[in-house]
Design a protein around this motif. Structure first.
Motif, short mmCIF file in Angstrom:
data_model
loop_
_atom_site.label_atom_id
_atom_site.label_comp_id
_atom_site.label_asym_id
_atom_site.label_seq_id
_atom_site.Cartn_x
_atom_site.Cartn_y
_atom_site.Cartn_z
N LEU A 187 1.01 -1.17 0.00
CA LEU A 187 0.03 0.27 0.36
C LEU A 187 0.94 1.58 0.09
O LEU A 187 0.06 2.46 0.21
N ALA A 188 2.20 1.15 0.35
CA ALA A 188 3.35 2.10 -0.04
C ALA A 188 2.87 2.92 -1.22
O ALA A 188 2.22 2.68 -2.36
N ASP A 189 3.73 3.96 -1.15
CA ASP A 189 3.87 5.31 -2.41
C ASP A 189 4.72 4.50 -3.51
O ASP A 189 4.55 4.69 -5.26
N GLU A 190 5.58 3.83 -3.18
CA GLU A 190 6.47 2.89 -4.16
C GLU A 190 6.83 1.32 -3.47
O GLU A 190 6.75 1.58 -2.53
N ASN A 191 6.84 0.45 -4.03
CA ASN A 191 7.07 -0.84 -4.10
C ASN A 191 7.39 -1.39 -5.07
O ASN A 191 7.81 -1.04 -6.08
N GLY A 192 7.85 -2.96 -5.38
CA GLY A 192 8.89 -3.77 -5.96
C GLY A 192 7.89 -4.52 -7.16
O GLY A 192 7.89 -5.61 -7.45
N ASN A 193 5.72 -3.90 -5.97
CA ASN A 193 5.10 -5.08 -6.92
C ASN A 193 4.26 -4.40 -8.17
O ASN A 193 4.44 -3.19 -8.55
N SER A 194 4.00 -5.57 -9.21
CA SER A 194 2.91 -5.14 -11.11
C SER A 194 2.53 -6.12 -10.86
O SER A 194 2.34 -7.10 -10.04
N THR A 195 1.83 -5.50 -11.51
CA THR A 195 0.73 -7.00 -12.21
C THR A 195 0.53 -5.60 -13.88
O THR A 195 1.09 -5.51 -14.34
N GLN A 196 0.81 -7.62 -15.07
CA GLN A 196 0.57 -7.65 -16.11
C GLN A 196 -0.56 -7.28 -16.66
O GLN A 196 -1.92 -7.83 -16.22
N VAL A 197 -0.73 -6.52 -17.56
CA VAL A 197 -1.88 -6.39 -19.22
C VAL A 197 -1.55 -6.99 -20.17
O VAL A 197 -0.74 -5.94 -20.72
N ALA A 198 -1.64 -7.77 -20.74
CA ALA A 198 -1.82 -7.89 -22.04
C ALA A 198 -2.31 -8.37 -22.93
O ALA A 198 -3.72 -8.57 -22.79
N LYS A 199 -2.11 -7.91 -24.27
CA LYS A 199 -3.41 -7.58 -25.44
C LYS A 199 -2.67 -9.06 -26.48
O LYS A 199 -1.59 -8.88 -26.62
N TYR A 200 -3.80 -9.78 -26.93
CA TYR A 200 -3.36 -10.61 -28.39
C TYR A 200 -3.65 -10.87 -29.13
O TYR A 200 -4.32 -10.93 -29.32
N ALA A 201 -3.54 -11.21 -30.61
CA ALA A 201 -4.04 -10.88 -31.87
C ALA A 201 -5.30 -12.04 -31.66
O ALA A 201 -5.68 -12.08 -32.63
N GLY A 202 -4.83 -13.74 -31.86
CA GLY A 202 -5.43 -13.97 -31.33
C GLY A 202 -6.22 -14.76 -30.68
O GLY A 202 -6.47 -14.19 -29.42
N GLU A 203 -6.37 -16.45 -30.26
CA GLU A 203 -7.20 -16.96 -29.79
C GLU A 203 -5.86 -17.40 -28.79
O GLU A 203 -6.25 -18.48 -27.79
N ARG A 205 -0.99 -17.61 -27.42
CA ARG A 205 -0.75 -16.28 -26.38
C ARG A 205 0.72 -15.88 -27.86
O ARG A 205 2.14 -15.86 -27.38
N VAL A 206 0.60 -16.16 -28.73
CA VAL A 206 1.77 -16.21 -29.80
C VAL A 206 2.29 -14.66 -30.58
O VAL A 206 2.92 -14.53 -30.32
N ASP A 207 0.97 -14.09 -30.55
CA ASP A 207 0.78 -13.44 -31.10
C ASP A 207 0.95 -12.03 -30.71
O ASP A 207 -0.06 -11.11 -30.47
N LEU A 208 1.20 -11.31 -29.61
CA LEU A 208 1.25 -10.68 -28.13
C LEU A 208 1.54 -8.61 -29.35
O LEU A 208 2.33 -8.66 -29.96
N ILE A 209 0.48 -8.75 -29.17
CA ILE A 209 0.33 -6.92 -29.47
C ILE A 209 0.31 -5.64 -28.45
O ILE A 209 1.07 -5.27 -28.92
N ASP A 210 0.11 -6.28 -27.51
CA ASP A 210 1.05 -5.52 -26.88
C ASP A 210 1.00 -5.95 -24.93
O ASP A 210 0.39 -6.05 -24.63
N SER A 211 2.17 -5.68 -24.03
CA SER A 211 1.55 -5.51 -22.70
C SER A 211 2.15 -4.37 -21.76
O SER A 211 3.20 -4.25 -22.14
N LYS A 212 1.97 -4.46 -20.65
CA LYS A 212 2.08 -3.15 -20.13
C LYS A 212 1.97 -3.59 -18.24
O LYS A 212 1.15 -4.65 -17.97
N GLU A 213 3.05 -3.52 -18.12
CA GLU A 213 2.78 -3.34 -16.46
C GLU A 213 1.92 -2.18 -15.76
O GLU A 213 2.33 -1.06 -15.93
N TYR A 214 1.60 -2.48 -13.90
CA TYR A 214 1.01 -1.53 -13.69
C TYR A 214 1.15 -1.66 -12.29
O TYR A 214 1.47 -2.38 -11.38
N GLY A 215 2.06 -0.78 -11.93
CA GLY A 215 2.25 -1.25 -10.08
C GLY A 215 3.48 -0.02 -9.74
O GLY A 215 3.62 0.75 -10.46
#
Length: 451
Positions: A187-203, A205-215
């Motif tokens: 819950l602190a302002d700074e830490n080493g924790n993050s979570t990922q939102v990834a987006k793929y072109a198909g059905e 995990r072969v064709d990754l369009i976008d991947s971004k970490e939030y945290g």
């Protein structure tokens, strides 16, 4: 309704409240206490409901050990025109719970047997204490002690609450030795924790369009940023105009999506140094959280909303900020939109697969088929741009609100890849500017249509 192993009635608030609460905290399913209903199930109501609610919260906080904060809700209900207090209790992770004044003894520990709360045998007290969960966020020392909480304080202020000088102790952000614990770290302002939102072109995990970490910031802020991305950017709304009404259909149920995201973040097993993951495919979204839910009764409790809150400190903070309504409310909302068959329990993870609403898919099957050639947001833009449109018209059709995201993820890639073009190429910033498919764009669209 009658009393049962999970339901207790009290005509009025009396000295026996804490005993019933302790028994439900020690029970594997938790339970519910109604104040203002007699033993026969007749509604009597309570006077001065606000005062009763405050008294219940105060007595749970001060008279029961270990702390039950984050494990209960006190709600006002109307029954037959009368006010009734409903106390919802989750099964606690630090059994045995006991009355502070009697300690961990037969006079202080209780368990639920049928519709009664009975003293707990000494042998059971010793067994539960030996198995008591030590590997919890509140007991793990933070890897950093130079923590600051400016962001958390802002969120509390926005919720109409204030954090005083003792907030770390009040929110249980300290270990027994007085050091910041792992919940404080998250819950602190700074830490080493993050979570990922990834987006793929198909059905897959072969064709990754976008991947971004939030945290790397306060977990509340991380959650809000993930929700902002999934709710505002990804959950497109398809608009169908009929002779009678305008029908807006999102890709995913907004209520279920929000509950699933918050559940995944709040109840994730951070003790194992695992983080939630959010993945978007062209036919579904998958939300994966670290947790072990065994087959049988544990899974039934999970679906009923009775399962034990893994991170009670985080649960309490999210409830304080109004992001969680009350204990057990999230799962029923998810199940209204997505049946339990959409959940998968494997190894150390729980995964929810949320299929896209067919009516909400922009361009229907065309979008999915074009995706194979073009990918992602560009495919969706091509699917709707069958006649020239302005920027605003395209955003409205796609159900988008953020201009910056639209230009970054949709418009500029489509222009740079040659699938669309300006109708006024010499005046790119003209207020009359529209966009249309190029020959390449029309070919991609035509090849995607069924014969």
């Amino acid at each position: 309704m009658t009393e049962s192993n999970r339901i207790e009635y009290k005509r009025e608030l009396n000295d026996g409240l804490e005993k019933e609460i302790v028994a439900f905290l020690n029970y594997h399913d938790g339970g519910v206490i109604y104040i203002g209903i007699d033993k026969a199930g007749k509604v009597a109501g309570v006077r001065d409901a606000d005062a009763v609610q405050l008294a219940v919260k105060d007595r749970i906080k001060n008279n029961i050990q270990p702390s039950a904060m984050g494990l209960f809700d006190v709600i006002l209900e109307q029954r037959g025109g009368k006010q009734v207090i409903k106390v919802i209790l989750a099964s606690g992770p630090e059994k045995p719970y006991y009355l502070r004044k009697y300690g961990m003894s037969g006079k202080g520990c209780f368990m639920r047997l049928g519709s009664a709360s009975e003293p707990m045998p000494s042998s059971m007290i010793e067994e539960l204490f030996a198995r008591r969960t030590r590997n919890s966020l509140t007991r793990i020392r933070s890897p950093r002690q130079d923590l600051t909480f400016a962001q958390l304080k802002i969120y509390y202020e926005e919720a109409g609450l204030a954090l005083n000088d003792k907030f770390a102790s009040n929110l249980e952000l300290l270990t027994e030795e007085g050091a910041y614990n792992y919940a404080a770290y998250l819950l602190a302002d700074e830490n080493g924790n993050s979570t990922q939102v990834a987006k793929y072109a198909g059905e897959d995990r072969v064709d990754l369009i976008d991947s971004k970490e939030y945290g790397y910031c306060c977990l509340v802020k991380t959650c809000k940023r993930v929700l902002e991305r999934l709710e505002d950017v990804e959950n497109h709304v398809h608009t169908q105009i009929t002779s009678r009404e305008r029908i807006n259909t999102p890709l995913w149920s907004p209520v279920a999506l929000r509950e699933a995201v918050i559940n995944a973040i709040v109840h994730n097993n951070y003790c194992a140094e695992l983080v939630p993951k959010f993945e978007i495919f062209n036919d579904r979204m998958e939300i994966t959280s670290a947790a072990i839910i065994h087959p049988g009764k544990e899974q039934e409790d999970f679906f009923s909303g009775y399962s034990m809150p893994r991170n009670k400190t985080l649960m309490r903070v999210f409830k304080d900020l109004g992001m969680v309504e009350f204990l057990g409310s999230g799962m029923p909302r998810i199940l209204k939109a997505y049946p339990r068959e959409q959940f998968t329990f494997v190894s150390q993870f729980v995964r929810l697969s949320m299929p896209m609403d067919e009516a909400g898919r922009v361009g229907g099957q065309v979008t999915g088929q074009v995706t194979g050639q073009v990918t992602g947001q560009v495919a969706k833009l091509i699917a709707v741009l069958q006649v020239p449109m302005s920027r605003k018209e395209m955003m409205n059709t796609l159900g988008l609100r953020g201009r910056d995201n639209f230009e970054k993820l949709y418009l500029r890639p489509a222009l740079s890849e040659g699938y669309i073009e300006y109708t006024l190429p010499d005046k790119p910033n003209s207020r009359l500017q529209q966009y249309r498919l190029t020959e390449k764009g029309r070919a991609a669209l035509a090849s995607s249509k069924p014969n």
